[in-house]
Scaffold this active site. Structure first.
Site, PDB file in Angstrom:
ATOM      1  N   SER A 177      -3.911 -15.498  11.945  1.00  0.00           N
ATOM      2  CA  SER A 177      -4.737 -15.413  10.742  1.00  0.00           C
ATOM      3  C   SER A 177      -4.014 -15.782   9.457  1.00  0.00           C
ATOM      4  O   SER A 177      -4.646 -16.169   8.476  1.00  0.00           O
ATOM      5  CB  SER A 177      -5.323 -14.004  10.599  1.00  0.00           C
ATOM      6  OG  SER A 177      -4.284 -13.036  10.541  1.00  0.00           O
ATOM      7  N   LYS A 179      -8.355 -16.742   4.651  1.00  0.00           N
ATOM      8  CA  LYS A 179      -9.187 -16.112   3.619  1.00  0.00           C
ATOM      9  C   LYS A 179      -9.932 -17.110   2.729  1.00  0.00           C
ATOM     10  O   LYS A 179     -10.972 -16.767   2.159  1.00  0.00           O
ATOM     11  CB  LYS A 179      -8.332 -15.190   2.756  1.00  0.00           C
ATOM     12  CG  LYS A 179      -7.942 -13.875   3.425  1.00  0.00           C
ATOM     13  CD  LYS A 179      -9.138 -12.950   3.568  1.00  0.00           C
ATOM     14  CE  LYS A 179      -8.725 -11.553   4.017  1.00  0.00           C
ATOM     15  NZ  LYS A 179      -9.887 -10.637   4.100  1.00  0.00           N
TER      16      LYS A 179
END
Length: 420
Positions: free
Chosen positions: A313, A58
């Protein structure tokens, strides 16, 4: 930002983002996983964004978007709404760039996550806990933007966010001697797979880009089916990093062009993968990060002999959830079953159940029983753990033969959620 600029993300946007992100982002390793490669008879590489500075990808999109703001907007400060990884990425970016950020989080956010955001942001972030849900926090964040003229940093639906995420695809292709045959990427709001897919398809059109969603929140699948972005009425929030009711409009438009397939992974399957990655490779991965590896089972035949990349991720996994993850995994794998058993209220009834019904390798994992006076039978909640899922049929046969009354809770979702 005008609508025209938001319509596309190209190679040049990702290259520019790559130069911007050199200031803060780690170039995370692309590791060949021997265990997975042997299991699927191919080369499986893991792109380890769980090793990123905020333990997730992110930071890439958040920093790229914030860094590209004009000086006036930076001076005014930024706002975001998030209960997880996006908040950490924004907080780190504010601290690195020396600007002020307001981060709205639901009041229900675990204290550990609030502390992480504060740690990354330091004195440059104000954390506002408000409402019970993300939607409540989002509404307050948008109100703050309109009242203070601040810029909202969206978690996924923005061209600069997508371009920043696309640098993962750039790093993957630069790390391989030859282009990958398949790349599996998690889909939440679609910002990650849009960026990675854009870069991959530009430099290697033959590489298959496979998006992976949790079964309980398959919002991109529904958007593709409807031909437009639509909100889901309800979602399973367990895979919190990918449990999104509505994907981004820009992301949907990009995914319609770059995705070769979308797979749905059951939440229990993701839990099995989390446990396997930890036990086999000492990798701590969050549910959303486990989805691409889980999807390999569904592509077993297609990937044999190929070069495959799974984007991990993130690794922000709360240790307090591990028992629930183990439970979900056992239930999904058919190794744990719950019953309401109506025992005769007489001496020896439980002993008979243990001796005549329970198999030699079966184990009682849970037993709750309260004796009822003036009744012939009394219900008990019984959890049974099997060593092999194929033992289930013989267990049911023995229960039927014993003549006791029982209800299989695993097959009754309403009762299961009420009692377990």
């Amino acid at each position: 930002m005008g609508e025209e600029e938001r319509q596309t993300v190209g190679m040049e946007d990702i290259v520019r983002a790559h130069h911007v992100l050199k200031e803060v982002v780690k170039r995370t390793p692309l590791q060949l996983d021997a265990t997975l490669s042997a299991r699927y008879d191919c080369k499986v590489y893991l792109k380890r964004e769980d090793l990123q500075i905020v333990r997730s990808f992110k930071i890439r999109g958040a920093y790229n978007m914030i860094r590209n703001l004009c000086p006036e907007d930076m001076e005014k400060g930024i706002v975001c709404a998030s209960a997880g990884n996006h908040a950490q990425g924004v907080a780190y970016s504010c601290n690195a760039l020396g600007i002020q950020g307001q981060i709205y989080m639901p009041s229900t956010t675990p204290n550990q996550k609030v502390k992480q955001v504060k740690r990354f942001g330091g004195s440059h972030v104000d954390i506002i806990l408000t409402g019970d849900t993300y939607d409540d926090a989002y509404a307050e964040a948008m109100k703050a933007c309109s009242e203070g003229g601040k810029t909202f940093i969206h978690p996924f639906d923005d061209a600069k966010i997508v371009a920043g995420n696309g640098t993962i695809g750039m790093e993957i292709m630069e790390s391989l001697d030859a282009p990958a045959d398949y790349i599996f990427v998690t889909i939440g709001g679609g910002g990650l797979v849009s960026g990675v897919g854009t870069y991959i398809k530009t430099v290697s059109p033959t590489t298959k880009v496979i998006g992976v969603e949790p079964s309980g929140a398959a919002s991109m699948t529904e958007a593709m089916k409807q031909g437009q972005v639509v909100p889901l009425e309800a979602i399973d929030k367990f895979v919190d990093g990918a449990a999104v009711k509505r994907v981004g409009q820009l992301n949907y438009e990009i995914c319609a062009k770059v995705l070769d397939d979308i797979i749905q992974v059951p939440e229990g399957k993701a839990c099995t993968t989390i446990l396997e990655l930890y036990n086999d490779s000492a990798i701590v991965v969050e549910p959303a990060g486990a989805l691409p590896v889980s999807a390999l089972d569904m592509y077993r035949d297609q990937i044999r002999g190929k070069t495959v990349v799974c984007v991990i991720s993130g690794g922000n996994n709360d240790i307090d959830r591990m028992q629930e993850m183990k439970e979900r995994s056992l239930i999904y794998e058919g190794l744990k079953h719950y019953f309401v058993v109506n025992f005769p209220q007489r001496s020896g009834a439980l002993r008979e159940f243990l001796e005549q019904v329970l198999g030699p390798n079966d184990d009682i994992a849970r037993f709750e029983y309260t004796k009822k006076h003036n009744k012939e039978n009394g219900p008990a909640l019984v959890g049974i753990e099997l060593s092999d899922k194929d033992d289930y049929k013989s267990l049911i046969k023995r229960m039927d033969k014993s003549g006791i009354e029982y209800t299989e809770l695993n097959r009754d979702l309403n009762l299961f959620n009420l009692l377990i």
